[in-house]
Design a protein around this motif. Sequence first.
Motif, PDB file in Angstrom:
ATOM      1  N   ASN A  24      42.691  33.996  28.218  1.00 50.56           N
ATOM      2  CA  ASN A  24      44.102  33.389  27.862  1.00 50.56           C
ATOM      3  C   ASN A  24      43.887  32.603  26.857  1.00 50.56           C
ATOM      4  O   ASN A  24      44.470  31.394  27.133  1.00 50.56           O
ATOM      5  CB  ASN A  24      45.372  33.798  29.148  1.00 50.56           C
TER       6      ASN A  24
ATOM      7  N   HIS B  55      46.166  37.249  34.782  1.00 50.96           N
ATOM      8  CA  HIS B  55      47.543  36.565  33.554  1.00 50.96           C
ATOM      9  C   HIS B  55      47.450  37.671  32.523  1.00 50.96           C
ATOM     10  O   HIS B  55      48.293  37.313  31.561  1.00 50.96           O
ATOM     11  CB  HIS B  55      47.246  35.754  32.854  1.00 50.96           C
ATOM     12  N   HIS B  56      46.634  38.723  32.346  1.00 49.84           N
ATOM     13  CA  HIS B  56      46.706  39.803  30.867  1.00 49.84           C
ATOM     14  C   HIS B  56      47.440  40.630  30.874  1.00 49.84           C
ATOM     15  O   HIS B  56      47.652  41.268  32.331  1.00 49.84           O
ATOM     16  CB  HIS B  56      45.050  39.871  30.905  1.00 49.84           C
ATOM     17  N   GLU B  57      48.023  41.099  29.755  1.00 50.75           N
ATOM     18  CA  GLU B  57      48.872  42.053  29.854  1.00 50.75           C
ATOM     19  C   GLU B  57      47.826  44.069  30.539  1.00 50.75           C
ATOM     20  O   GLU B  57      48.722  44.466  30.626  1.00 50.75           O
ATOM     21  CB  GLU B  57      49.647  42.300  28.398  1.00 50.75           C
TER      22      GLU B  57
ATOM     23  N   ASN C 240      44.418  41.996  40.987  1.00 55.05           N
ATOM     24  CA  ASN C 240      44.714  41.802  39.823  1.00 55.05           C
ATOM     25  C   ASN C 240      46.656  41.396  39.781  1.00 55.05           C
ATOM     26  O   ASN C 240      47.374  41.286  38.613  1.00 55.05           O
ATOM     27  CB  ASN C 240      44.213  41.742  38.862  1.00 55.05           C
TER      28      ASN C 240
ATOM     29  N   ASP D 182      50.654  39.686  41.387  1.00 50.94           N
ATOM     30  CA  ASP D 182      51.366  39.112  41.828  1.00 50.94           C
ATOM     31  C   ASP D 182      52.027  38.992  42.852  1.00 50.94           C
ATOM     32  O   ASP D 182      52.830  38.471  42.726  1.00 50.94           O
ATOM     33  CB  ASP D 182      52.630  39.426  40.516  1.00 50.94           C
TER      34      ASP D 182
ATOM     35  N   HIS E 217      45.229  35.668  41.642  1.00 48.26           N
ATOM     36  CA  HIS E 217      45.233  34.139  40.016  1.00 48.26           C
ATOM     37  C   HIS E 217      46.109  33.409  41.159  1.00 48.26           C
ATOM     38  O   HIS E 217      47.738  33.329  41.485  1.00 48.26           O
ATOM     39  CB  HIS E 217      45.752  35.398  39.776  1.00 48.26           C
TER      40      HIS E 217
END
Lengths: 296, 303
Positions: A132, A241-243, B222, B224, B280
């Motif tokens: 990212n 956070h990675h697609e 991983n 949300d 996260h």
Amino acid sequence: MSEGIFWLASYPKSGNTWTRAFIANIRREEPEEEVDINALHTGAIASCRGWIDEVLGFDSADLSHDEVDLLRPAIYRWHAQQADDGGYHKVHDAYTLLPNGEALIPADATAGALYIMRNPLDVAISFAHHSNCSIDQSIENMGRPDFFFCGNTRRMTNQLRQKLLSWSAHVESWANAEKIEKLIVRYEDMRNDSLTTFTRICRFLNLPADEHSVQTALDKCAFDKLKQQEQEKGFSEKAPHHESFFRKGKVGDWQDTLTPEQIERVVADHHKVMQRFGYLDATGQPVTALPLDQLV
Amino acid sequence: MTPFHYHAFGLNIDSHFELPALPQATDDASADVRIHTGSVSTEGLDNPNKATPFYQSSENTLWLNVPDIARFLVTDGNSILVDPYPGSDEQSIRLYLLGSCIGTILHQRKTLVMHGNAVRFGEKCVIFAGHSGAGKSTLAAAFHKRGHEILADDVCAIDAQGRVAPGLPQLKLWQDAANKLEIDTAELDRIRLQVEKYTFPLKQPVTEQLPVAAIYILSSHNLDEFEIQQIKGMKKFNPLKNNTYRMGILEGLGLKAEHLGLCSRLASRVDLARITRPNHGFKLEQLIEMISIDLQKKGIVAA
């Protein structure tokens, strides 16, 4: 008693997960179906804290990174002697020596190391997506001689600190390791000449190496199939956070994606190793990968 | 003569080592456990059931080797022998005494030891269990900030009646967790000089044993979203087993059958749920909200 661990060593984003998917497929007892990408079970990554703590009987998190590293050779030696060890363990750490002179990855725990390498110009793009960050940042990270993963000292991470060093130093650390059996393969050859390259890999890793077995396993873990599995059910190894983890997997993406300045910087940082492994031509110009028979 | 007399985990502990974290014993009752110094084999045990370079266990005995700190011999649920490596510090030795060693003593005494934190809710307690790094201590500290007392951190001993005995009156927190909780670490001691993890002392330690009302197994993924999954009936058994403190040591102690019985008994009397949080960002407020709602549904706290 196993005869030691096969390490699947690579700098990040160089084809390690694809290799593990291939191994999981070729070892599968019912070869009709593809192996679930979330259940590859080829063996824990060398830096997996759970795999380490299982041998310790106390928490590695209560030790400093340097203290844990000193214990790692004995831990790998112990795992290597367990009959039920999965046998094929990914490792992103560079091949380094500890302050006491011992190798982090001890020869007597090692059956062999498959080193998977990829053109650093393509690694820079994939690594930027994975981390990212901008491509310029990933190029900078790949050039840093002291780069590491999971080295935060203010919280616990699920993986131990991994010293990657620079991309060049990572490649050389494994390529020059003298005491272990190794096979070095290039991602570009795995993509462009899959059957030949994976047959070599299978011979080295004591896996079935006949054409039918290799081709069947290759078909099961074709890039599009891995990507499709990820789209359908997600992939637990993807960064939050990675697609997506399986993105392009493309050889030579740098030709369309990197700026001339970025290419110049990667070549300036890594020309010696790029030349050695066929990522520069005779005039020093970057290429996707020279044919193996043109390597000196 | 042992100069120090303590009481924790429902046990009177006499120790050659000063263990400032432990509450003093309030009576003269004879010791249940003695901690003393002496020579411990460098080689380990004869014919252990389980052996690694760092620990070996056999019936009623654990040999633990923490390189450069100490070797320990834990026997019969009543004795811990400590053989420090030259130049090791007492602070580090204490950490392993009050971790793997005391955990083994409790196993040997046929107590169920969960890898978790116990937080008081009224006259009962709730255990947050999970692997190292799951966020147990951070979550417990957040409940503490909201006025809940803490019974146990990391080593959570549950007696035959399903009650948690108060452990060490402290929480161990990483620097990042302390920041999140707005706890200033400047005045706190590190657990060891080598790591940025701190001992946060609890001012009003709980002295009574409290029955366990519910257990939450914490993990992360991983994605949300948060997930909460209620676990019922026979399915409670494996999560309890998998979140037992130092399961590897226990297996070698020859106590698997007893442990199985303890897990079954506990399974029959507690509510069990698995909570998966995004890995996260900790999203502590949302986690607490979710647990509070679930505890209301279960009637453990008033709606």
